[in-house]
Design a protein around this motif. Sequence first.
Motif, PDB file in Angstrom:
ATOM      1  N   GLU A 308     -45.812  84.966  47.358  1.00 11.86           N
ATOM      2  CA  GLU A 308     -46.237  84.929  48.810  1.00 11.86           C
ATOM      3  C   GLU A 308     -45.128  85.764  49.558  1.00 11.86           C
ATOM      4  OE1 GLU A 308     -47.553  81.646  51.159  1.00 11.86           O
ATOM      5  OE2 GLU A 308     -47.238  82.720  52.926  1.00 11.86           O
ATOM      6  N   ARG A 312     -44.857  89.559  50.915  1.00 14.49           N
ATOM      7  CA  ARG A 312     -44.648  89.969  52.246  1.00 14.49           C
ATOM      8  C   ARG A 312     -43.214  90.730  52.840  1.00 14.49           C
ATOM      9  NH1 ARG A 312     -45.290  85.513  56.443  1.00 14.49           N
ATOM     10  NH2 ARG A 312     -45.394  87.278  57.460  1.00 14.49           N
ATOM     11  N   GLU A 315     -43.159  94.124  54.719  1.00 18.40           N
ATOM     12  CA  GLU A 315     -43.400  93.919  56.366  1.00 18.40           C
ATOM     13  C   GLU A 315     -42.148  94.225  57.245  1.00 18.40           C
ATOM     14  OE1 GLU A 315     -45.406  90.248  57.573  1.00 18.40           O
ATOM     15  OE2 GLU A 315     -46.520  90.091  55.848  1.00 18.40           O
TER      16      GLU A 315
END
Length: 731
Positions: A308, A312, A315
């Motif tokens: 995860e 991410r 971003e």
Amino acid sequence: MKIRKYFRGSGRVLAFVFIASVIWLLFDMAALRLSMSDNSSVLLKQRVVKERLIMKSQTTKMTLERRGGFKNPVQRVDYEGKDNVQLLDRVAGAYRRQHKEMGKGGKNKVNGDSLVLKRSKEAVPDFITLSPKLNLSEPIKDSVDIKVAQDSLINVTGPVVVTKALKLQPVVQENKHAPLPTARKDFQHTGNRSVVHVDPKVNKQVKEDPKAKSAKQGNEDSHIAKKHDLTKNKKQDNIISKRDFNATKEAGEPKPNQALDSLAKPVLAGRSRVHKVYALDVTSAPRDPKAVGQNGKVALVPSDKQAESKSRWAEGHFNVFLSDQIPLDRAIPDTRPKTCSDSVVHNDLPSTSVIFCFVDEVWSTLLRSVHSVLNRSPPHLLEEIILVDDCSTKAYLGKQLDEYMKKLPKVRIIRLKERQGLIRARLEGAAVAKGKVLTFLDSHVECNVGWLEPLLERVYLDRKKVVCPVIEVISSTDMSYVMVDNFQRGVFTWPLGFAWNTLSEEQIKKDKVNVSDPLRCPVMAGGLFSIDKSYFYELGAYDPGLDVWGGENMEISFKIWMCGGEIEIIPCSRVGHIFRGENPYKFPKNRQKTIQRNQARVAEVWLDEYKELFYGHGFHHLLDRSAVDIGDLTEQVALRQRLNCTSFKWYLDNVHPEIESHLVKAEGLVGPTCQNFNYTWLRLLNQQDVCLSVQEEEQSKVALIPCDATKPMQRWFYKAAGSSMVRWLLG
Ligand code: UDP
Ligand code: MN
């Protein structure tokens, strides 16, 4: 006839190559002869050799900068002639060391002399607790219990600061940070905490606006005080302010406003009214010592969350997963040099508007940036926080952000309808700012305790001082807060790359520079600085023709120095910043082209004859204006004239003498012509305005014609073939 044949078609090229090689050999031999016969030419030769070395090293440094980690202060340029391998090693070493200390186990040993990062080993968050219901920016309405940590050094008991007039945040903490053991050995922590009761009725009795009061009292002496640089007069001031704090304690039971008084009341020190820098740190709830990343500690991604976290990353080009776990008001270690907490500033400092521009910023970092300003700035000095949304595409930055910020009265949001880029977005923010001083910050920072007043103090002393905090590193991988080395200044390398450079030992000794003294800074990093608003406009703000990102820090730095101002780094002001390897947002046009175009604008307006060094260090293609449109510069050139700015040579000689900036790469006799020529950064062989050029009609011949760097026939390319053999080829 036979010979003529060779001068046709490809033979012509070969013949030219041959002739050119001969010219170069003669040129080299002539230079050598010259160097043996003429004393001054020895120096020249040394200079040329040095230049080559520098050029070589700067190329590598540039690569380093371009590869990523924009403007990270652990990436420094070294003028002492250490080679690049060493430089790269030092950077890598610094990171390895960082990881090792973080318990990740670096494989390579790093020798201690190049340590640039220091870390806190232990983290004991001191905190002030308030009722969780309290809104940080509003006056306290109900009676609440407030726990206040006591500081053995300053003896402030119960510093409860609540007033409507000031919209002060409810709690003030003096010097309450766990120290970095390496830097703060003398820190004593008592661990005592007292509970203070705030009675809202008493709070309402605060009638006089302490801001106005302090301004009134301060004004009496401010003209004397201004002339008199307080940093040089700390001792006397300190004694007096300390006495005042003690008096507060001796007065017995702390009354609700007492601590406010000790903040707002001017302290008589010498002939000026000053107070010790406030070390505020407000929290809306008790800090959880076990929270992820608390006190700037390394945060770790649990093994089941690795995927995860990885997904991410893009971003924000930092560990967004971890950032989201870290409290928005986490504590960070007080990394200021130890004298900073005792330094004094004027009571009537100007207020500031803090401007954050952002495009698609990560939610948690944006909020942490805002809270760090709200929680660690004296409220009466914080006029407002302006968030300039540069047309973000993320949904959460719309309504959700509006809703969140509604609760914070000091924060306002400006939405740009079209993507303007950092530079024009800042201009939009500045245009509506109400504060006397503008403070620009990136949208992924954490302001440290006591960060604001030392900046404002310098602007107060001289409105032409433009000041930057020390930019510390928030690790993009583990979100830890990392202290950086002292004595680092921003500089540029050719062609207009930004780098950090440490002040040399000799200079530190010669000028008796103290760790907390402001440092003159040739070039600001760009993201974080304070400037008097009227001075910003006097300087013509930013060139609005600069797009998206890049070059604006050079523009404003050259402009400030060359037109009568100064840039300083203030060691007592520290702000953490997440440095990342890539911009997480899109460039509407090509990134590289955008940055180069910006830089060319800066070079054309500010570099005078030195712009040749800019173009000559790899940006030759920008000279062809039919291919690269850098826009209209009339206004920028007129501005420079209007402001009566000095030359770039003055800037180099006086502000940035360390950078080698010789206008020519080499000079000497060219064989067949038996004349002296310069070999310029634009690869011209020139004598004043005329250049050696291959003749268009007959390429085997050369002639002297007016110089024009865009003409390939005039460009002579130096090619090192790996051995001692050298050749000149048509570029
Ligand atoms: N920014 C912006 N518009 C842009 C590019 C950047 O508002 O087109 C903002 C960005 O969100 C950040 C600041 O400008 O807050 C500086 O950008 P960045 O952090 O990417 O620069 P760096 O720190 O890498 O120099
Ligand atoms: Mn940034």
